[in-house]
Design an enzyme around this catalytic site. Structure first.
Site, mmCIF file in Angstrom:
data_model
loop_
_atom_site.group_PDB
_atom_site.id
_atom_site.type_symbol
_atom_site.label_atom_id
_atom_site.label_comp_id
_atom_site.label_asym_id
_atom_site.label_seq_id
_atom_site.Cartn_x
_atom_site.Cartn_y
_atom_site.Cartn_z
ATOM 1 N N CYS A 120 -3.287 4.354 2.300
ATOM 2 C CA CYS A 120 -1.880 4.402 1.906
ATOM 3 C C CYS A 120 -1.356 5.832 1.968
ATOM 4 O O CYS A 120 -0.266 6.084 2.491
ATOM 5 C CB CYS A 120 -1.711 3.831 0.500
ATOM 6 S SG CYS A 120 0.004 3.781 -0.071
ATOM 7 N N CYS A 217 -2.652 -1.246 -6.374
ATOM 8 C CA CYS A 217 -1.338 -1.785 -6.737
ATOM 9 C C CYS A 217 -1.142 -3.236 -6.334
ATOM 10 O O CYS A 217 -0.427 -3.972 -7.007
ATOM 11 C CB CYS A 217 -0.226 -0.913 -6.165
ATOM 12 S SG CYS A 217 -0.128 -0.863 -4.359
#
Length: 383
Positions: A120, A217
């Site tokens: 990410c 997440c």
């Protein structure tokens, strides 16, 4: 406007006033990035807050304890309103799925142990978001990561955080020199997370006591297998649990439920010796277990290396460095032997347990705090 190189540098390293310096702050809604934004705004910088919506907002609203949840978008916006700077929410859902989530699922199905937070940072935050910051005519982009950027003889260097308990260098090893020119990490020098919370209270931020996010997440409650099953229906196919000596000890409900080094929850109780997952054979759907000493690894093969040293990686046959093969473990002494500019093998002077394909191996100076880069473990490491 031309820079006046004779002017003293501001706190972000530019020879102009804070008011003339635009900084995009990547705001997750947590206390760390909120403090960065508030502090820079209080110093008089031209702050622009940006929050990424990385997956379905409706699902996010019901998800707590994750860095990208809907409530966090609200918290980031509120900080911006309190401190008086603009804030934007960007829809990166498709980018995030293509660059991070799909690879995470495929890696797990291949028996690896992926680290999506690194991907990410590498493919979304420090690539697409960084380009967005440039489009906004920012001088730099700041984040709430606990890592340090220091100026060296050949330009900016990456260094681990002052607080070793909060250090995030393992997750940022793939930051390139070009990205490092543009990035700033204002929290890396702080002595503790408590110091960050004290700053948040000082600025009157309502997130001052907000708990840290614990999970990836998009993985609720750390349940990787349930996410994989949703992304790849049929992934949890049953198979056999087999001892390394060939004995069939039981059955399982899917290789995706297991990771290298796992001991608990194997469902093969009643044996005299404690057994650990030592290998995952995806093709035969077998979980291979064995005694703890089978987890010991000395030689680690790496690819996709990002090298941050001053001299080229291949300029030496050997580099004596320290490495981390897990984010939670301290650096251990090792010898790095380059094969090419992006491939190498690492010899651990003291064997490590539970080293798995899909994890990162991050390089550090043997003395000092400098991060020298790292690479991805891509096949079974050996004793």
């Amino acid at each position: 406007m031309a820079l006046d190189i004779n002017k003293p540098l501001n706190s972000l390293g530019f020879p102009k006033s804070p008011a003339e310096t635009r900084v995009v702050v990547a705001m997750s809604g947590g206390v760390d990035s909120s403090v960065v934004a508030a502090h820079l705004a209080a110093e008089g910088y031209d702050v622009v807050g940006v929050t990424l919506q990385l997956y379905d907002h409706g699902a996010a609203l019901a998800k707590k304890g994750a860095c990208c949840a809907g409530v966090d978008i609200h918290d980031a916006r509120r900080v911006a309103e309190e401190m008086g700077f603009p804030h934007y929410v960007l829809d990166y859902e498709n980018i995030f799925r293509d660059a991070v989530i799909d690879e995470f699922a495929d890696s797990y199905l291949a028996g690896a142990t992926p680290v999506p937070c690194i991907r990410c940072n590498e493919r979304v935050k420090f690539k697409d978001l960084l380009e967005t910051a440039r489009d906004l005519e920012a001088d730099c982009m700041a984040t709430g990561h606990y890592i340090q950027r220091k100026m060296g003889v050949q330009g900016p260097e990456l260094h681990s955080a002052t607080d070793s308990a909060r250090d995030q260098s393992y997750f940022l090893f793939s930051t390139t020199p070009e990205q490092l020119e543009f990035l700033r990490f204002p929290l890396g020098h702080l002595p503790s997370k408590q110091a960050t919370r004290e700053l948040a209270a000082q600025y009157g931020l309502q997130v001052a006591d907000k708990p840290d996010s614990q999970d990836i997440c998009f993985v609720p409650n750390g349940n990787y297998a349930s996410v994989i099953e949703k992304l790849r229906p049929g992934a949890a196919e049953p198979g056999e649990i087999v001892h390394a000596d060939g004995r069939i000890l039981g059955t399982h409900e899917g290789v995706i439920h297991y990771t290298i080094g796992q001991r608990r929850g194997l469902g093969i109780g009643g044996l005299e010796e404690p057994l650990y997952v030592v290998r995952l054979d995806v093709d035969t759907r077998r979980v291979i277990v064995g005694p703890k000493d089978m987890l010991s690894t000395r030689t680690v093969p790496l690819r996709e290396i990002n090298w941050l040293g001053d001299a080229p990686l291949t300029s030496q046959a050997e580099w004596h460095i320290s490495v981390k093969v897990r984010s939670t473990r301290p650096p251990r002494e090792a010898v790095l032997r380059p094969i090419s500019a992006t491939e190498a093998t690492v010899e651990l002077l003291t064997p490590e347990e539970g080293v798995s394909p899909g994890q990162a191996c991050v390089f550090y100076e043997t003395t000092g705090t400098r991060v020298l880069g790292g690479g991805w473990i891509w096949r079974g490491a050996t004793v």
